[in-house]
Design a protein around this motif. Structure first.
Motif, PDB file in Angstrom:
ATOM      1  N   LEU A 220       0.835  -1.203   0.000  1.00 47.46           N
ATOM      2  CA  LEU A 220       0.000   0.000   0.000  1.00 47.46           C
ATOM      3  C   LEU A 220       0.873   1.256   0.000  1.00 47.46           C
ATOM      4  O   LEU A 220       0.592   2.224  -0.723  1.00 47.46           O
ATOM      5  CB  LEU A 220      -0.921  -0.020   1.217  1.00 47.46           C
ATOM      6  N   LEU A 221       1.942   1.236   0.789  1.00 45.25           N
ATOM      7  CA  LEU A 221       2.853   2.377   0.813  1.00 45.25           C
ATOM      8  C   LEU A 221       3.492   2.607  -0.554  1.00 45.25           C
ATOM      9  O   LEU A 221       3.642   3.740  -1.014  1.00 45.25           O
ATOM     10  CB  LEU A 221       3.930   2.165   1.874  1.00 45.25           C
ATOM     11  N   GLN A 222       3.871   1.528  -1.217  1.00 41.64           N
ATOM     12  CA  GLN A 222       4.462   1.648  -2.545  1.00 41.64           C
ATOM     13  C   GLN A 222       3.470   2.235  -3.549  1.00 41.64           C
ATOM     14  O   GLN A 222       3.821   3.068  -4.382  1.00 41.64           O
ATOM     15  CB  GLN A 222       4.940   0.277  -3.031  1.00 41.64           C
ATOM     16  N   LEU A 223       2.208   1.803  -3.441  1.00 45.51           N
ATOM     17  CA  LEU A 223       1.190   2.260  -4.384  1.00 45.51           C
ATOM     18  C   LEU A 223       0.885   3.739  -4.232  1.00 45.51           C
ATOM     19  O   LEU A 223       0.443   4.395  -5.177  1.00 45.51           O
ATOM     20  CB  LEU A 223      -0.094   1.444  -4.205  1.00 45.51           C
ATOM     21  N   THR A 224       1.140   4.283  -3.035  1.00 48.53           N
ATOM     22  CA  THR A 224       0.887   5.715  -2.836  1.00 48.53           C
ATOM     23  C   THR A 224       1.826   6.571  -3.689  1.00 48.53           C
ATOM     24  O   THR A 224       1.551   7.756  -3.907  1.00 48.53           O
ATOM     25  CB  THR A 224       1.047   6.114  -1.354  1.00 48.53           C
ATOM     26  N   LYS A 225       2.905   5.996  -4.187  1.00 45.51           N
ATOM     27  CA  LYS A 225       3.822   6.724  -5.057  1.00 45.51           C
ATOM     28  C   LYS A 225       3.301   6.781  -6.495  1.00 45.51           C
ATOM     29  O   LYS A 225       3.745   7.616  -7.286  1.00 45.51           O
ATOM     30  CB  LYS A 225       5.203   6.074  -5.026  1.00 45.51           C
ATOM     31  N   GLU A 226       2.378   5.850  -6.827  1.00 41.03           N
ATOM     32  CA  GLU A 226       1.855   5.778  -8.189  1.00 41.03           C
ATOM     33  C   GLU A 226       0.457   6.361  -8.329  1.00 41.03           C
ATOM     34  O   GLU A 226       0.075   6.838  -9.403  1.00 41.03           O
ATOM     35  CB  GLU A 226       1.813   4.311  -8.656  1.00 41.03           C
ATOM     36  N   TYR A 227      -0.333   6.299  -7.229  1.00 44.78           N
ATOM     37  CA  TYR A 227      -1.740   6.699  -7.314  1.00 44.78           C
ATOM     38  C   TYR A 227      -2.047   7.753  -6.256  1.00 44.78           C
ATOM     39  O   TYR A 227      -1.470   7.746  -5.172  1.00 44.78           O
ATOM     40  CB  TYR A 227      -2.658   5.490  -7.098  1.00 44.78           C
ATOM     41  N   ASP A 228      -3.002   8.639  -6.573  1.00 45.33           N
ATOM     42  CA  ASP A 228      -3.395   9.654  -5.603  1.00 45.33           C
ATOM     43  C   ASP A 228      -4.407   9.083  -4.611  1.00 45.33           C
ATOM     44  O   ASP A 228      -5.001   8.017  -4.836  1.00 45.33           O
ATOM     45  CB  ASP A 228      -3.975  10.882  -6.307  1.00 45.33           C
ATOM     46  N   TYR A 229      -4.632   9.817  -3.542  1.00 37.63           N
ATOM     47  CA  TYR A 229      -5.492   9.355  -2.450  1.00 37.63           C
ATOM     48  C   TYR A 229      -6.903   9.042  -2.933  1.00 37.63           C
ATOM     49  O   TYR A 229      -7.465   7.993  -2.595  1.00 37.63           O
ATOM     50  CB  TYR A 229      -5.538  10.406  -1.341  1.00 37.63           C
ATOM     51  N   LYS A 230      -7.483   9.933  -3.735  1.00 33.71           N
ATOM     52  CA  LYS A 230      -8.869   9.744  -4.165  1.00 33.71           C
ATOM     53  C   LYS A 230      -9.030   8.484  -5.004  1.00 33.71           C
ATOM     54  O   LYS A 230     -10.026   7.766  -4.883  1.00 33.71           O
ATOM     55  CB  LYS A 230      -9.354  10.972  -4.939  1.00 33.71           C
ATOM     56  N   THR A 231      -8.074   8.206  -5.859  1.00 26.09           N
ATOM     57  CA  THR A 231      -8.125   6.990  -6.675  1.00 26.09           C
ATOM     58  C   THR A 231      -8.098   5.750  -5.793  1.00 26.09           C
ATOM     59  O   THR A 231      -8.904   4.832  -5.964  1.00 26.09           O
ATOM     60  CB  THR A 231      -6.941   6.949  -7.663  1.00 26.09           C
TER      61      THR A 231
END
Length: 352
Positions: A220-231
């Motif tokens: 999940l932490l890694q994905l925060t680098k690729e996607y914004d919070y709302k997505t």
């Protein structure tokens, strides 16, 4: 006994009148995006929803003074027990000022409180999603000051556990029952001797028709680098699960895909059954394997293929499995209020 049942949701307010446990009339009062867009804050909707409920009562020729009680979905108050809680000023203040999460269901008890005071009748909430009677062992998290908390479908899992106990002609308070609710979100509750001592919340359970389910913390932490919070928020509410995997939140459509030979749709269904069975089995150590039954409920329990696949994976446990489909929210609220009014269970006073 005449009972008014309130269940506010994000796009509707469901309201019903019961005589004891028999539904007399009900209506789902839909709210368009345009109607709700005029309100900046959730609490701004109170007068709007109150007026709609009063209009419903007038349409049904029901004088509010003839009601014996009101029961509402509980919203998300902190530090609340399962079962019936009497609506008081402390509860209303908590829902107005510090709900655990904002949700339209929190409007119901505030409206019920207003009506209860005006017409001098008792009002309750029943099994709010934030009910907290968890075993302290289940709360410990590996960061000091942060605890696991349980948020699940207490209302329907409680109602189905009581129903199965009645079918078995055994006191609910003597049974240990794992109840899995399979709906727009999936969650599980372990009702042990009448209390919800452990849960698997929706974001820790499995993917569902429209929710992604749990994601590994580091992933999940890694994905925060690729996607914004709302997505990413939409994955957890509305755009995850079968919506993301197959483009639909209708399990009947998924079944049609499988029947038509869609191998990926079959893989996704089998994965859901596989993961649900794992989560159910994970709860067995809570009572050292002393489990009287497993109950599968919610709208997803209508899917026969899914039920059979779950049952097949859990057969080794030699534990009875009961399939009881449906959401049953309004009925469960009415039955809970009826038990409270008859003195068949303890009614809690909220202290916050």
């Amino acid at each position: 006994m005449k009972i008014l049942v309130l269940n506010p949701g994000s796009t509707s307010t469901k309201v019903a009148i019961y005589e004891d446990d028999q539904e007399v009339c009900k209506k789902s009062l839909s709210h368009s995006k345009e109607e709700l867009s005029q309100f900046d804050e959730l609490l701004d909707q109170l007068e709007f929803r109150y007026d709609l409920i009063m209009d419903f009562l007038r349409e049904e020729n029901c004088d509010p003074s003839t009601l014996d009680c009101i029961v509402s979905r509980g919203g998300s108050p902190p530090n609340v027990s399962s079962g019936a809680t009497r609506i008081n000023d402390a509860l209303v203040t908590a829902l107005r000022e510090r709900p655990k999460e904002p949700h339209p269901a929190s409007l119901g008890p505030i409206i019920a409180d207003r009506m209860a005071k005006e017409y001098d009748i008792p009002a309750f909430i029943y099994d709010p999603i934030t009910s907290d009677e968890m075993n302290p062992l289940a709360k410990v998290f590996g960061v000091k000051g942060i605890e696991h908390d349980g948020m699940c479908h207490f209302l329907n899992t409680h109602a189905m556990a009581i129903k199965v106990a009645q079918e078995l002609n055994r006191p609910f308070e003597e049974l240990n029952l794992i109840v899995a609710h399979l709906g727009g979100g999936c969650s599980m509750c372990f009702w042990a001797k009448g209390h919800p001592i452990d849960e698997v919340p929706g974001d820790a359970c499995t993917f569902s028709s429209e929710r992604c389910g749990p994601l590994r913390g580091e992933k999940l932490l890694q994905l925060t680098k690729e996607y914004d919070y709302k997505t990413m928020e939409k994955w957890f509410h509305g755009q995850g699960g079968f919506v993301s995997l197959l483009g639909t939140n209708d399990l009947r459509e998924v079944e049609n895909m499988i029947v038509a030979g869609d191998e990926y749709a079959l893989l996704c269904e089998q994965a859901m059954a596989y993961q649900l069975a794992k989560k159910i089995a994970m709860l067995f150590p809570v009572t050292f394997g002393d489990v009287d039954g497993i109950i599968l409920t919610g709208g997803g329990a209508y899917w026969e293929r899914l039920m059979k696949d779950i049952e097949a994976r859990l057969a080794f446990l030699n534990t009875p499995i009961y399939v009881r489909p449906g959401e049953n929210e309004m009925q469960a609220l009415a039955e809970g209020a009826l038990r409270a009014m008859r003195g068949e269970e303890i009614v809690h006073d909220y202290e916050g």
